[in-house]
Design a protein around this motif. Structure first.
Motif, PDB file in Angstrom:
ATOM      1  N   ARG A  88      50.059  39.559  22.057  1.00  0.00           N
ATOM      2  CA  ARG A  88      50.451  38.737  20.923  1.00  0.00           C
ATOM      3  C   ARG A  88      49.618  39.060  19.686  1.00  0.00           C
ATOM      4  N   ALA A  89      48.339  39.301  19.871  1.00  0.00           N
ATOM      5  CA  ALA A  89      47.475  39.627  18.729  1.00  0.00           C
ATOM      6  C   ALA A  89      47.888  40.941  18.090  1.00  0.00           C
ATOM      7  N   ALA A  90      48.348  41.907  18.899  1.00  0.00           N
ATOM      8  CA  ALA A  90      48.752  43.197  18.356  1.00  0.00           C
ATOM      9  C   ALA A  90      50.022  43.090  17.523  1.00  0.00           C
ATOM     10  N   LEU A  91      50.885  42.122  17.858  1.00  0.00           N
ATOM     11  CA  LEU A  91      52.162  42.000  17.155  1.00  0.00           C
ATOM     12  C   LEU A  91      52.105  41.057  15.969  1.00  0.00           C
ATOM     13  N   ASP A  92      51.133  40.150  15.957  1.00  0.00           N
ATOM     14  CA  ASP A  92      51.064  39.143  14.890  1.00  0.00           C
ATOM     15  C   ASP A  92      50.393  39.740  13.663  1.00  0.00           C
ATOM     16  N   THR A  93      51.109  39.746  12.550  1.00  0.00           N
ATOM     17  CA  THR A  93      50.571  40.314  11.307  1.00  0.00           C
ATOM     18  C   THR A  93      50.220  39.235  10.286  1.00  0.00           C
ATOM     19  N   ASP A  94      50.424  37.990  10.603  1.00  0.00           N
ATOM     20  CA  ASP A  94      50.139  36.901   9.675  1.00  0.00           C
ATOM     21  C   ASP A  94      48.642  36.601   9.714  1.00  0.00           C
ATOM     22  N   VAL A  95      47.966  36.808   8.588  1.00  0.00           N
ATOM     23  CA  VAL A  95      46.530  36.591   8.519  1.00  0.00           C
ATOM     24  C   VAL A  95      46.187  35.130   8.808  1.00  0.00           C
ATOM     25  N   ALA A  96      47.055  34.210   8.392  1.00  0.00           N
ATOM     26  CA  ALA A  96      46.797  32.796   8.653  1.00  0.00           C
ATOM     27  C   ALA A  96      46.749  32.533  10.150  1.00  0.00           C
ATOM     28  N   ALA A 100      36.929  41.098  18.295  1.00  0.00           N
ATOM     29  CA  ALA A 100      36.537  42.115  17.320  1.00  0.00           C
ATOM     30  C   ALA A 100      37.750  42.617  16.552  1.00  0.00           C
ATOM     31  N   GLY A 101      38.865  42.832  17.274  1.00  0.00           N
ATOM     32  CA  GLY A 101      40.070  43.294  16.598  1.00  0.00           C
ATOM     33  C   GLY A 101      40.604  42.268  15.617  1.00  0.00           C
ATOM     34  N   LEU A 102      40.609  40.993  16.027  1.00  0.00           N
ATOM     35  CA  LEU A 102      41.072  39.944  15.120  1.00  0.00           C
ATOM     36  C   LEU A 102      40.192  39.870  13.874  1.00  0.00           C
ATOM     37  N   ALA A 103      38.878  39.924  14.065  1.00  0.00           N
ATOM     38  CA  ALA A 103      37.965  39.826  12.925  1.00  0.00           C
ATOM     39  C   ALA A 103      38.171  40.976  11.954  1.00  0.00           C
ATOM     40  N   ARG A 140      46.004  39.507  28.855  1.00  0.00           N
ATOM     41  CA  ARG A 140      47.085  40.441  28.544  1.00  0.00           C
ATOM     42  C   ARG A 140      48.048  39.836  27.530  1.00  0.00           C
ATOM     43  N   ALA A 141      48.380  38.562  27.736  1.00  0.00           N
ATOM     44  CA  ALA A 141      49.260  37.898  26.775  1.00  0.00           C
ATOM     45  C   ALA A 141      48.597  37.788  25.409  1.00  0.00           C
TER      46      ALA A 141
END
Length: 801
Positions: A515-523, A554-557, A510-511
């Protein structure tokens, strides 16, 4: 006793004199231990008082337990803060241990008389520390042994101590005591507390305990303490004055227990008491009933023979003679460690320090690890860990050893999970290492070494739970809720899978999703994906579910594929180099996210519909972990790399690396790679940008050197560009080129130099030619197929499908 300044055996009251028997000793001194035993046998007191934390009285009976084997230590830690801890180590040759065992064997009472650990651990003043670097504002710190050695004309305190105490024969054990007591008194008169103001408080408490013992047992009392404290115990003071020194001391709630110790830890000069350079040698002196030098040389010969070093009995005889001769020449009563070491080097090691280092490590210091009985107090987590260790047959050892695990076996899998859980709790009993048998999915290799400080780490971890699994789960959940960086949470998710913490995964996931949904930095996304890919690919080996990770991966990729090209535009040189490393990691991760080798691939290609080419939504392809991205991700990633390779606004190092990755994956042909290189190295390209492209294409750990060796066309392009770099720009590109080519193996650099030296038309760099020099113009399929039967035999036919 202060630090390394522990002074030697002192009997301020000999056996034939009235009053308590004050035995001043040096911590961990075999000569002191023998003297204490002899003095106790002569006086046979009804009570023995030992320097140590007063709360340890309740634990003293455990010293007689058959399961107790020194070296051991008393461990005290604050209940509210287990990290605040102190040790009181004792070896078999420690005078305190000898006194305790004598008292227990003869029915005498045993009392610890030093300041309670409750005060020691609560003190905020750094001058209360027993550390070696302690600083006091009350005056310079002194080492009593060093002061006495200097007065006696010795340069080295250890050598003086050996001559005066450790190497003495079996004569009158009390002979040097009164002289040493008088010497300590003179030092105290000159230096006061010697830069150790804490000693004044400790000695006040010792005097109070001594008075209480004399009321109970009369003068039939013996005190075993550091010789430095003996003059203070004979000082005439009032009870009121001593209590005044103790008034207002801070207190902390503490717990005490016995823990195993090691000879190697005794050799360090930190913690309680004096560190000693040669615990193994001192242990030998204490245990050898007679002829210690001959027995020591025999022990050294046995070690060297076990390591295939040729040593004969004649070597041993000659080494003993040389040690005795050196002792006589140096005016010493018996050969000491210096003489025996010189003899071992010259005779048994034939002048070499290599086998001598082995002797120092294994014998002079040693890897002896003590044991404590199961009845010793312990926090619940420590008891659970001990139970798990016994079940899994993981024995603590002082010497580092390598443990290879096959995760397909139940026991090895449980061992792996236990070690990973301990690491998550901050208990570093083992560290992962690269296995000698390979780095396959089902194998792990650990390097294990048990250190006494691990008991403190276990006590600290005890606040998270009463079992290893429960504590690791609770700490993982807490870390997940507190983490702010996406990479921290993905690394934590990987740790949970390795440790088999299925109970913590829902909170961690869940965390991670939030966090992945809010982080927009590609790095950040690129740094987080590799850990998820490893978890998806290898998590099932441990029998832990990874379906929830697949959706996040999959979402991160997908987001990386969308955001990477814009994120790479306009980067400076340093940022571009860091982004290249991220691209390499993402490329490897995306490959891991696909079907495992040998699994049936989903149908793709012309004439195949999207519905037919991919599994239904929510279903996993055969052999792929549930939730893992489908094979179309590779095509999307290849398209991203192509965009990076062809865009002029992308830094050269990233364009070059993208072209190289496409070439390695067969997404572009050699001819197309040559076209991209020729564009990047054209005369209109700034030399620095062209050099960066070369670094991205053939630099780092990409194996670019071999590529240039076997592709004459690419080598020719690089050579032609380098030859045309203007003189005024060459100095600017030289550092980058040197970094690029210096990473190649020596043989590769030599071969490239030979090819360049031969020049075009001679197998060196030049225009494109059909085939590679030394190879045929095309593939010989018949010769290639000839190896298939052997590959079938080695790998199995299913591996080549």
């Amino acid at each position: 006793m202060p630090g390394a300044g522990a002074a030697g055996p002192v009997v301020a009251s000999p056996p034939d004199r009235a009053g308590p028997l004050l035995l001043g000793v040096r911590h961990h001194g075999p000569g002191s231990a023998r003297a204490v035993r002899a003095a106790l046998e002569a006086r046979r007191p009804a009570a023995v008082l030992v320097e140590g934390p007063a709360e340890a009285d309740a634990l003293v009976a455990l010293a007689a337990d058959p399961g107790m084997r020194p070296p051991v230590a008393l461990l005290a830690h604050a209940v509210d803060d287990p990290g605040r801890a102190a040790f009181w180590p004792m070896a078999e040759f420690s005078p305190e241990w000898v006194a305790i065992r004598w008292a227990l064997d003869h029915g005498a009472a045993v009392r610890f008389v030093d300041l309670p650990a409750a005060h020691t651990l609560a003190a905020a003043d750094p001058t209360w520390s027993d550390g070696e670097d302690e600083v006091s504002g009350s005056g310079p710190r002194i080492d009593p042994v060093a002061e006495l050695a200097r007065t006696a004309g010795y340069e080295h305190a250890e050598r003086w101590w050996e001559d005066v105490v450790e190497l003495r024969g079996d004569g009158d054990p009390t002979a040097p005591f009164e002289a040493l007591a008088e010497a300590m008194g003179a030092l105290r008169e000159t230096y006061g507390e010697g830069g150790h103001p804490r000693d004044l408080v400790r000695e006040a408490y010792m005097r109070l305990r001594l008075r209480a013992a004399r009321k109970e047992f009369g003068d039939s009392v013996a005190v075993v303490c550091g010789a430095w404290h003996v003059p203070a115990l004979t000082r005439r003071t009032t009870v009121a004055a001593d209590k005044a020194l103790l008034k207002g001391l801070p207190r902390a709630k503490t717990e005490l227990t016995w823990v195993p110790w090691t000879h190697r830890r005794l050799a360090r000069r930190s913690g309680y008491g004096a560190g000693i350079d040669a615990p193994g040698w001192y242990g030998h002196l204490f245990a050898a009933p007679d002829r210690p030098v001959e027995r020591w040389m025999t022990k050294v010969a046995g070690l060297l023979r076990a390591e295939d070093h040729p040593v004969s009995s004649a070597h041993v005889i000659e080494a003993v003679r040389l040690a005795e001769t050196l002792a006589a020449l140096r005016g010493r009563p018996l050969p000491g460690l210096d003489e025996t070491t010189d003899a071992v080097r010259a005779v048994l090691c034939e002048g070499s320090d290599v086998p001598l280092d082995l002797v120092r490590d294994r014998l002079v210091v040693g890897d002896v690890l003590g044991e404590v009985p199961a009845a010793a107090p312990a926090v619940p987590l420590q008891r659970d860990l001990a139970r798990r260790r016994r079940t899994l047959r993981l024995k603590p050892e002082a010497q580092e050893r390598e443990l290879a695990l096959d995760l397909r076996k139940d026991t090895d899998g449980e061992r792996s999970r236990l070690l990973h859980r301990l690491r998550l709790l901050g208990v570093h009993w083992g560290d992962p290492a690269t296995g000698r048998t390979g780095t396959g999915t089902f194998r792990e290799t650990w390097r294990l070494r048990w250190e006494p400080e691990l008991h403190v780490q276990v006590a600290e971890a005890g606040v998270w739970g009463t079992t290893v699994e429960a504590a690791a789960t609770a700490k993982a959940e807490s870390r997940a809720l507190a983490a702010t960086a996406l990479t921290d949470i993905t690394a934590l998710a990987e740790q949970c899978l390795l440790a088999g913490l299925t109970g913590a995964l829902p909170v961690v996931m869940r965390a991670l999703a939030d966090r992945a949904a809010l982080d927009t930095d590609v790095a950040h996304l690129a740094e987080a994906l590799p850990a998820l890919a490893r978890s998806l690919r290898y998590g099932d080996v441990r029998g832990t579910g990874t379906a929830a990770l697949g959706e996040v991966a999959a979402g991160l990729a997908e987001r990386i594929c969308v955001g990477l090209p814009p994120a790479c535009a306009g980067l400076d040189a340093d940022a571009a180099t860091r982004m290249r490393d991220r691209i390499d990691a993402v490329h490897t991760a995306i490959a891991l996210l696909q079907d495992p080798p040998g699994a049936p691939a989903a149908p793709t290609g012309p004439g195949t519909s999207a519905e037919a080419g991919h599994p239904d939504e929510g279903a996993a392809a055969p052999g792929r972990p549930p939730g893992a991205p489908g094979p179309d991700l590779l095509h999307r990633w290849a398209a991203v790399l192509r965009r990076l390779a062809e865009r002029d606004r992308i830094p050269g190092v990233l364009r070059g690396r993208a072209a190289r990755l496409l070439l390695d994956e067969g997404r572009i042909a050699d001819r197309e790679a040559a076209v991209l290189m020729s564009r990047a190295l054209s005369p209109g390209t700034p030399p620095a940008d062209a050099a960066a492209w070369v670094d991205g294409f053939v630099g780092g750990a990409s194996g670019g050197g071999l590529l240039l060796v076997h592709d004459e066309r690419l080598l020719g392009l690089v050579d032609a560009w380098l030859s045309g770099v203007p003189d005024e720009a060459f100095a600017d590109v030289l550092p980058l080129l040197r970094r690029t080519f210096s990473a190649y193996d020596t043989g590769v650099r030599r071969t490239l130099g030979e090819l360049v030296a031969r020049g075009p038309g001679s197998g060196g760099p030049g225009p494109a030619a059909p085939g590679t020099p030394g190879f045929g113009a095309g593939h010989d399929r018949a010769r290639a197929d000839a190896v298939l039967p052997l590959l079938h035999l080695i790998l199995g036919k299913e591996a080549l499908v």
